[in-house]
Write an enzyme that holds these catalytic residues in place. Sequence first.
Site, PDB file in Angstrom:
ATOM      1  N   HIS A 116       1.946  28.954 -28.479  1.00  0.00           N
ATOM      2  CA  HIS A 116       0.901  27.965 -28.775  1.00  0.00           C
ATOM      3  C   HIS A 116      -0.090  28.029 -27.612  1.00  0.00           C
ATOM      4  O   HIS A 116       0.288  28.371 -26.487  1.00  0.00           O
ATOM      5  CB  HIS A 116       1.590  26.596 -28.832  1.00  0.00           C
ATOM      6  CG  HIS A 116       0.733  25.459 -29.258  1.00  0.00           C
ATOM      7  ND1 HIS A 116      -0.163  24.851 -28.412  1.00  0.00           N
ATOM      8  CD2 HIS A 116       0.650  24.791 -30.432  1.00  0.00           C
ATOM      9  CE1 HIS A 116      -0.756  23.854 -29.054  1.00  0.00           C
ATOM     10  NE2 HIS A 116      -0.282  23.796 -30.281  1.00  0.00           N
ATOM     11  N   ASP A 195       9.404  26.037 -24.051  1.00  0.00           N
ATOM     12  CA  ASP A 195       8.605  25.101 -24.846  1.00  0.00           C
ATOM     13  C   ASP A 195       9.460  24.715 -26.053  1.00  0.00           C
ATOM     14  O   ASP A 195       9.653  25.517 -26.974  1.00  0.00           O
ATOM     15  CB  ASP A 195       7.306  25.806 -25.266  1.00  0.00           C
ATOM     16  CG  ASP A 195       6.454  24.962 -26.201  1.00  0.00           C
ATOM     17  OD1 ASP A 195       6.937  23.907 -26.669  1.00  0.00           O
ATOM     18  OD2 ASP A 195       5.313  25.367 -26.483  1.00  0.00           O
ATOM     19  N   GLN A 198       8.764  22.600 -30.890  1.00  0.00           N
ATOM     20  CA  GLN A 198       9.139  22.773 -32.307  1.00  0.00           C
ATOM     21  C   GLN A 198      10.656  22.828 -32.489  1.00  0.00           C
ATOM     22  O   GLN A 198      11.143  23.287 -33.524  1.00  0.00           O
ATOM     23  CB  GLN A 198       8.503  24.060 -32.871  1.00  0.00           C
ATOM     24  CG  GLN A 198       6.999  24.000 -33.001  1.00  0.00           C
ATOM     25  CD  GLN A 198       6.522  22.907 -33.952  1.00  0.00           C
ATOM     26  OE1 GLN A 198       7.247  22.456 -34.843  1.00  0.00           O
ATOM     27  NE2 GLN A 198       5.291  22.444 -33.756  1.00  0.00           N
ATOM     28  N   LYS A 221       6.276  14.368 -31.800  1.00  0.00           N
ATOM     29  CA  LYS A 221       6.876  15.245 -32.824  1.00  0.00           C
ATOM     30  C   LYS A 221       8.337  14.856 -33.061  1.00  0.00           C
ATOM     31  O   LYS A 221       8.978  15.350 -33.978  1.00  0.00           O
ATOM     32  CB  LYS A 221       6.797  16.709 -32.378  1.00  0.00           C
ATOM     33  CG  LYS A 221       5.371  17.252 -32.301  1.00  0.00           C
ATOM     34  CD  LYS A 221       5.393  18.703 -31.879  1.00  0.00           C
ATOM     35  CE  LYS A 221       4.087  19.167 -31.298  1.00  0.00           C
ATOM     36  NZ  LYS A 221       3.113  19.619 -32.287  1.00  0.00           N
ATOM     37  N   CYS A 363      -3.600  26.524 -33.478  1.00  0.00           N
ATOM     38  CA  CYS A 363      -3.554  26.538 -31.999  1.00  0.00           C
ATOM     39  C   CYS A 363      -2.758  27.734 -31.484  1.00  0.00           C
ATOM     40  O   CYS A 363      -2.074  27.632 -30.447  1.00  0.00           O
ATOM     41  CB  CYS A 363      -2.971  25.236 -31.436  1.00  0.00           C
ATOM     42  SG  CYS A 363      -3.962  23.807 -31.793  1.00  0.00           S
TER      43      CYS A 363
HETATM   44  N1  PMP Z   1       3.858  24.008 -28.167  1.00  0.00           N
HETATM   45  C1  PMP Z   1       4.154  24.083 -29.469  1.00  0.00           C
HETATM   46  C2  PMP Z   1       5.114  25.140 -29.939  1.00  0.00           C
HETATM   47  C3  PMP Z   1       3.584  23.187 -30.365  1.00  0.00           C
HETATM   48  O1  PMP Z   1       3.873  23.256 -31.655  1.00  0.00           O
HETATM   49  C4  PMP Z   1       2.696  22.199 -29.876  1.00  0.00           C
HETATM   50  C5  PMP Z   1       2.046  21.191 -30.821  1.00  0.00           C
HETATM   51  N2  PMP Z   1       1.534  21.747 -31.985  1.00  0.00           N
HETATM   52  C6  PMP Z   1       2.430  22.162 -28.514  1.00  0.00           C
HETATM   53  C7  PMP Z   1       3.025  23.084 -27.691  1.00  0.00           C
HETATM   54  C8  PMP Z   1       1.507  21.134 -27.931  1.00  0.00           C
HETATM   55  O2  PMP Z   1       2.019  19.863 -28.110  1.00  0.00           O
HETATM   56  P1  PMP Z   1       1.149  18.558 -27.766  1.00  0.00           P
HETATM   57  O3  PMP Z   1      -0.148  18.731 -28.522  1.00  0.00           O
HETATM   58  O4  PMP Z   1       1.966  17.436 -28.281  1.00  0.00           O
HETATM   59  O5  PMP Z   1       0.953  18.539 -26.303  1.00  0.00           O
END
Ligand code: PMP
Length: 411
Positions: A116, A195, A198, A221, A363
């Site tokens: 991401h 990370d 997910q 999430k 993203c």
């Molecule tokens: N890493 C991953 C794998 C994600 O799916 C996301 C959110 N889509 C993020 C990082 C970023 O998370 P946040 O926007 O809550 O900071």
Amino acid sequence: MNQLTVRKDFPLINRLPLVYLDNAATAHKPQAMLDELQRFYADNYGTVHRGLYTLGENATSSYEQARATIAKFINASAEEIIFTKGTTEGINLVAAAWGVVHLKADDEIVLTQAEHHANLLPWQWVAQRTGAKLVLIPLDQKTFLLENPSSFISSRTKLVAVTMNSNVLGPIWQAGDLALLTRRAHEVGARVLLDAAQEVAHQPVDVQALGADFVVFSGHKLFGPTGSGILYATTAAQKMMEPYHRGGSMVYEAWFDRATWQEGPQKFEAGTPLIAEAIGLAASINYLNQAINWRAVHEHETALCRKLIEGLGRMPRVTIVGNPVILKAHGHLVSFVVQGIHAHDIASILSSKGIAVRAGHLCAQPLVRALGHESLVRVSVALYNTLEEIDTFLHELECTIVLFNQLVEQS
Ligand code: PMP
């Protein structure tokens, strides 16, 4: 765990005539969390680590209890839990407090092609500042899995920062590969950041078993409030980190020309912290601890994914972007493209029919581009979704494709 009983605990999901299938972006909230926020603001509001009066002491005790609850949830100790705004802030914190401090020219930061932006852009910044290099573990374009990731570790590796589960493809690790990568990284003296954005809402995360130095995730999430997030950092890793922000609360002693810092998580929680957010996240976790069973969640979500994949697989001109076999066994999201129809058009038409899905580069623009696309549609499920909702989605998607074709033929 009974699906419909759980669904009733999520007031907005239960009330809206909406099929909500964008859980990988953010998840809805249980009543238990809303009640806890109400209790905190209405009955017990105060700031933490300062007030020598009852409301302040109560707030401190709830905030630190929240830290302990979250620590237990991921098998950490409370001193290893740093409250952040979310995954993005957690990674930026490590990049600023550890990355630019310890990395130097020609050191290597190992990432995957499936990161991401939140776990790519901070490391680009660190590389630009320090002269370190990014090394990207490639994805096999046929299997959508990482091939032999440990072979990318060398004596130059100083950090491995990888996602546990892709927000575009779902699982990308072959069994045992993430553990092997972590072990190899530690053998060469590198740090490991995972990370887990997910991962946490779909299966238990045990930081002891993972063995990483840093694990990050977002509370929103995990059915918690926005603005809540966790950076797990081992005590050894914390000792190598500079403060991220400087100000109140994180100081041990200050003079006009210098200051010293607190030890432990407070060193990284300058200013008035995200108190309600932390308490709300702990309430969501308490709710999950008493209402759900992770094995049942896994079985339910994979059943939803199986239905999705089988349905999408029957539709002409629909291509699933991901490994269908793996997703049927371990998935919570499915990305796809429809030949001749832009992903945004699909999402907009579905929205007009009361179905929420995500469309775009998710993203993860470099990944989507590397996979040969500009834009994808993503359907992602959570524990409260039902098989009937997947049927509705599949039916409406089929109608959307037919409608679109008619419009194109008429024009
Ligand atoms: N890493 C991953 C794998 C994600 O799916 C996301 C959110 N889509 C993020 C990082 C970023 O998370 P946040 O926007 O809550 O900071």
